[in-house]
Design a protein around this motif. Structure first.
Motif, short mmCIF file in Angstrom:
data_model
loop_
_atom_site.label_atom_id
_atom_site.label_comp_id
_atom_site.label_asym_id
_atom_site.label_seq_id
_atom_site.Cartn_x
_atom_site.Cartn_y
_atom_site.Cartn_z
N ASN A 538 0.83 -1.21 0.00
CA ASN A 538 0.00 0.00 0.00
C ASN A 538 0.86 1.26 0.00
OD1 ASN A 538 -2.36 -1.48 0.01
ND2 ASN A 538 -2.50 -1.53 2.25
N MET A 541 2.07 1.78 -3.41
CA MET A 541 0.95 2.36 -4.17
C MET A 541 0.85 3.87 -3.91
SD MET A 541 -1.60 1.75 -6.24
CE MET A 541 -1.93 -0.01 -6.11
N ASN A 545 1.25 6.80 -6.65
CA ASN A 545 0.20 7.82 -6.80
C ASN A 545 0.78 9.23 -6.66
OD1 ASN A 545 -2.37 6.61 -7.35
ND2 ASN A 545 -2.26 5.64 -5.34
N GLU A 588 -7.27 -7.70 -6.44
CA GLU A 588 -7.49 -6.28 -6.16
C GLU A 588 -6.22 -5.46 -6.37
OE1 GLU A 588 -9.25 -5.58 -2.40
OE2 GLU A 588 -9.50 -3.43 -2.72
N LYS A 589 -5.08 -5.98 -5.86
CA LYS A 589 -3.81 -5.26 -6.03
C LYS A 589 -3.43 -5.23 -7.51
CE LYS A 589 -1.71 -6.05 -1.47
NZ LYS A 589 -2.86 -6.71 -0.84
N ARG A 591 -5.39 -5.24 -10.08
CA ARG A 591 -6.21 -4.25 -10.76
C ARG A 591 -5.72 -2.83 -10.47
NH1 ARG A 591 -11.54 -3.14 -7.84
NH2 ARG A 591 -9.91 -2.31 -6.50
N ASP A 592 -5.46 -2.54 -9.19
CA ASP A 592 -5.05 -1.18 -8.82
C ASP A 592 -3.75 -0.79 -9.50
OD1 ASP A 592 -7.29 -1.04 -7.27
OD2 ASP A 592 -6.27 -1.45 -5.38
N LEU A 596 -3.16 2.16 -12.22
CA LEU A 596 -2.14 3.18 -11.97
C LEU A 596 -1.13 3.24 -13.11
CD1 LEU A 596 -1.18 5.34 -10.11
CD2 LEU A 596 -0.07 3.62 -8.70
N ALA A 621 -7.79 -4.61 -16.00
CA ALA A 621 -8.51 -4.05 -14.86
C ALA A 621 -9.99 -4.40 -14.94
CB ALA A 621 -8.32 -2.54 -14.82
N ASP A 625 -12.16 -6.70 -12.30
CA ASP A 625 -13.39 -6.22 -11.66
C ASP A 625 -14.56 -7.15 -11.93
OD1 ASP A 625 -12.58 -2.74 -11.76
OD2 ASP A 625 -13.11 -3.93 -10.00
N GLN A 644 -17.28 -0.23 -12.07
CA GLN A 644 -15.87 0.10 -12.34
C GLN A 644 -15.41 -0.54 -13.64
OE1 GLN A 644 -13.54 -0.97 -8.92
NE2 GLN A 644 -14.18 0.80 -7.74
#
Length: 842
Positions: A538, A541, A545, A588-589, A591-592, A596, A621, A625, A644
């Protein structure tokens, strides 16, 4: 013939690409291997002489190629094949020889090739660590030298190379053998010998090998070898080795002086003479050593380096633990420094090095007070108030000693002195940072990092004169975090870098700090278990970001050019991409990170490669989802994931429109994936625009059967339920099946099965006559196909028969006897098309 021509073409192509460095050595060896094997397959029972010679050449070069790439084991088969081909060639030449003279010519020709192959085999088995086989191959080559004297030099050098490699691996016994062979072979033929310089070089290494192998057991052999080397070619290195061996043997001063006399016949450098004196003094030959030192000034009267003699004396005293005498000498030099007997600048610098090295030795031994004593000697050569960058470094080193002695105030004072001498040095600020880290003073540490960042943006003048690397600031900032981590101050390091990332004005430094953060955290993640990893992932991430945010803000920074922005964006988007791929087990990671990576790629030029990457990120992604939406329990979570996915797909469709303009994507499945993903998302969101989407799909002339079948399946997959769309998709698929030149009965049967199931749900008796008529037509279609082919699956025929019969029975139960008779009769019509199961149902 075609295979042989292809093999030759491949071989020739590989040869032509050698000079242009188009392919690397390993790939070249692989291509040669393929060509060589193909040639061998085309050999035939009685190949002509030219073919055999070509096989020999190709096998030799292929084997040598594998040896040169470090994969000697792959060379053996080719070299053995070369030997076999040489034997075939010799047999063929003997057969065609008309006289003994011809036979001798052929034998000489064959021996040249055999010698080369044997030498390659020696290299191969040597590389594989088989000493005995290497010796056997070399011996065979050696036996052939009588007929091939020109190869003497080659074989001698080969043995020397073996000797060097085994020496470097400390296999001294083998090394001594190879070097002895090299020397013996090198003098076999006077005309083609390697030369006396090379022979002396071999002997010097042989002597060194004996000495390092066992300087007690083989000292005599070492002395004999070096004496012989000096006879071959007198060289300073040879004389030095002889002196070294004599000292080890405990020879008398008379013998030592005799060896030193050989120096008079050589031109030696001043440093060589100093090294010789050093050797003598290290072995306790003070009398001989100092006598030799006295002779040095006579040989180098005009040399500006005579001050080195005094330094050598100090070094000798220190090395022999006569520290008090060394200190006396140093104190004499200090007095002389202020009474007109100063050392030359270079000698003074060397003395500073000696003093600093001695201080460093005590520092490593944790004798910090003694280290300070030696640093103070160095300080003595500086006048009060003198400004010098080395003095600043000296004060920083003293500060480190004071820190270990728990004398923090003195350490701070030393750093203040360093700041006085060098106020704008990033290294001095780094010392402040180290003190703060040692004191666990987070605020001061962060302040020091801020100062370092400012200085990294604009280096001081003396650092410019020193040619300090432009990346020094970034490197020190990264090192600052590393030191904090090494001192169990991870929070300080990360906080400092994060603080820099938020506040540095120089975009280059800012992104360097972010890169450092990412690298540090990635290395940390790799060493952690899964429980602790999530938090650090995180954090990464967050850093990525932040990089995205700063890239967006960097457009106002004049010094940060567009090219710089593109390079940084590429670096961060690739990191995000790699992390997405790495965390494929965590949807989930994954996809994120894909999302990004897409966002970061928007700062890159929209070339074809970037557009493909963007399209892939968004497709992945969306896929994640959709998958997460299928697995969620609550409707709200499902809605969030499907929504999403739909957003990603809308963006992806726009990118795909642009990308299709850049080339031919006829075979690309993106259109199909976009359709299926969007259909699934909208159907499971109960989107009212779904039917509008499908209207455009029905109009597509080239839609695939498989796509329609998947749409039909998705239309009935919970929470979606669109039986009308499902039936329409299956009908369209069925029509396409019928239009095929030859109907695939298996696929047709599955599609029809699904259509009947959705049109005629099991267990319903009160059906609309129109529906029954529609389903009746499907059964008639099935009968038509069943009657025209034997490929229709028997179990499907049975299923059709049973469904028709059961439908008739259901009609009978509700009193519709005519319809019941029709449906049961329809079922009976399928009975005749059963195979092995027919009797069971008659």
């Amino acid at each position: 013939i075609q295979v042989e021509e292809s093999a030759v073409s491949l071989w020739n192509w590989t040869v032509t690409k050698h000079t242009g460095a188009v392919i690397n050595d390993e790939l070249r060896a692989k291509l040669r291997s393929v060509a060589c094997r193909l040639i061998c397959l085309c050999e035939g029972s009685d190949p002509p002489e030219g073919t055999i010679r070509r096989q020999i050449l190709m096998s030799m070069k292929t084997g040598k190629g594998w040896i040169d790439t470090g994969k000697a084991g792959l060379a053996d088969g080719f070299l053995e094949n070369a030997v076999s081909s040489i034997e075939k060639l010799y047999a063929k030449l003997r057969k065609g020889s008309e006289s003994e003279a011809d036979l001798q010519v052929h034998r000489a020709d064959v021996e040249k090739s055999l010698f080369k192959v044997l030498s390659y085999q020696a290299e191969s088995v040597f590389a594989q660590g088989d000493f005995q086989k290497a010796v056997m191959c070399m011996q065979r080559c050696k036996d052939m030298l009588m007929n091939l004297p020109k190869e003497t030099c080659y074989l001698s050098v080969l043995c020397y190379n073996f000797g060097v490699e085994t020496y470097e691996c400390k296999r001294y016994e083998q090394s001594s053998f190879w070097l002895s062979q090299s020397y013996d072979i090198g003098k076999m033929d006077v005309k083609y010998s390697v030369g006396k310089e090379m022979r002396a070089k071999v002997l010097r290494l042989l002597a060194t090998t004996y000495f390092e192998w066992n300087c007690t057991l083989y000292l005599d052999e070492a002395l004999k070898a070096i004496s012989l080397a000096n006879q071959e070619n007198l060289h300073p290195a040879g004389v030095f080795l002889k002196l070294k061996f004599l000292l080890k043997s405990g020879a008398s001063d008379e013998d030592i002086n005799s060896a030193l006399a050989e120096f008079t016949h050589l031109e030696m450098s001043f440093d060589s003479c100093l090294n010789t004196a050093k050797l003598l003094l290290e072995h306790g030959r003070e009398s001989v050593g100092f006598d030799f030192l006295k002779s040095v000034p006579e040989r180098f009267e005009s040399s500006p380096d005579l001050g080195k003699i005094t330094l050598l004396h100090i070094k000798f005293l220190l090395q022999n633990k006569r520290e008090l005498l060394a200190k006396q000498k140093i104190e004499e030099i200090i007095i002389g420094h202020y009474t007109g007997k100063q050392l030359l600048p270079e000698a003074l610098n060397q003395l500073h090095i000696i003093l600093w090295d001695r201080a460093a030795k005590y520092y490593e031994e944790k004798s910090y007070s003694e280290a300070l004593h030696w640093y103070n000697y160095s300080v003595s050569f500086y006048t009060p108030g003198q400004i010098d960058q080395n003095l600043a470094k000296l004060q920083r080193n003293m500060a480190s000693c004071y820190l270990h002695l728990k004398q923090v105030d003195k350490a701070k004072e030393a750093v203040k002195q360093a700041e006085r001498c060098d106020p704008n040095s990033i290294f001095t600020k780094f010392s402040v940072y180290k003190i703060a880290v040692m004191e666990n003073n987070t605020d001061t540490a962060v302040e020091a990092v801020i100062e370092m960042g400012k200085l990294a943006e604009k280096p001081s003048e003396h650092e410019d004169r020193l040619g300090v690397d432009k990346n020094t600031g970034s490197n020190l900032l990264s090192l600052a975090a590393q030191i904090a981590l090494e001192n169990d101050q991870q929070i300080v390091a990360i906080k400092a870098l994060e603080y820099l990332s938020e506040h540095l004005q120089d975009c280059r430094q800012l992104f360097a700090a972010l890169k450092c953060l990412v690298r540090l955290m990635l290395s940390k993640v790799m060493a952690e278990n899964e429980e602790k990893r999530d938090e650090d992932i995180n954090s990464i991430m967050t850093y990525l970001n932040l990089a995205h945010k700063k890239l967006a803000e960097s457009f106002t920074e004049e010094k940060f050019t567009g090219d710089m922005r593109i390079l940084e964006a590429h670096w961060f988007r690739k990191v995000a991409w790699n992390l997405a791929v790495q965390f494929k087990d965590s949807p989930e990671k994954m996809r994120d990170f894909f999302v990004l990576s897409f966002k970061l790629s928007q700062f890159c030029p929209s070339d074809k490669a970037v557009l493909i990457a963007q399209k892939t990120c968004l497709l992945m992604a969306a896929a994640v989802d959709l998958e997460m939406g299928r697995q969620q329990v609550t409707p709200s979570e499902q809605t969030e994931h499907f929504s999403q996915a739909l957003q990603h797909l809308q963006t992806c469709k726009e990118i795909w429109k642009v990308l299709k303009l850049t080339g031919d994507f006829a075979k690309d499945p993106t259109d199909t994936l976009l359709l299926l993903y969007e259909f699934e998302a909208r159907s499971k969101l109960n989107d009212p625009t779904l039917h509008n989407l499908m209207e455009s799909v029905w109009e597509q002339p080239q839609i695939e059967i498989k796509t329609l079948e998947i749409i039909a399946s998705l239309a009935m997959e919970s929470p979606a339920r669109y039986p009308v769309l499902c039936k329409k998709a299956l009908k369209s698929a069925l029509n396409l099946h019928r239009k095929q030149p030859v109907i695939d009965a298996v696929k047709f049967s599955k599609c029809l099965h699904s259509l009947i199931n959705v049109s005629l749900p099991t267990g319903l008796t009160d059906l609309d006559p129109c529906v029954l008529q529609e389903v009746w037509d499907y059964f008639e279609d099935a009968l038509s196909v069943v009657s025209s082919t034997d490929a229709y699956p028997e179990m499907e025929i049975l299923w059709l028969m049973t469904r028709a019969w059961n439908t008739g029975i259901f009609q009978y139960t509700v009193g519709k006897y005519k319809e019941a008779e029709q449906w049961c009769g329809l079922g009976m019509r399928f009975l005749n098309h059963l195979g092995s199961l027919k009797k069971s149902y008659e």
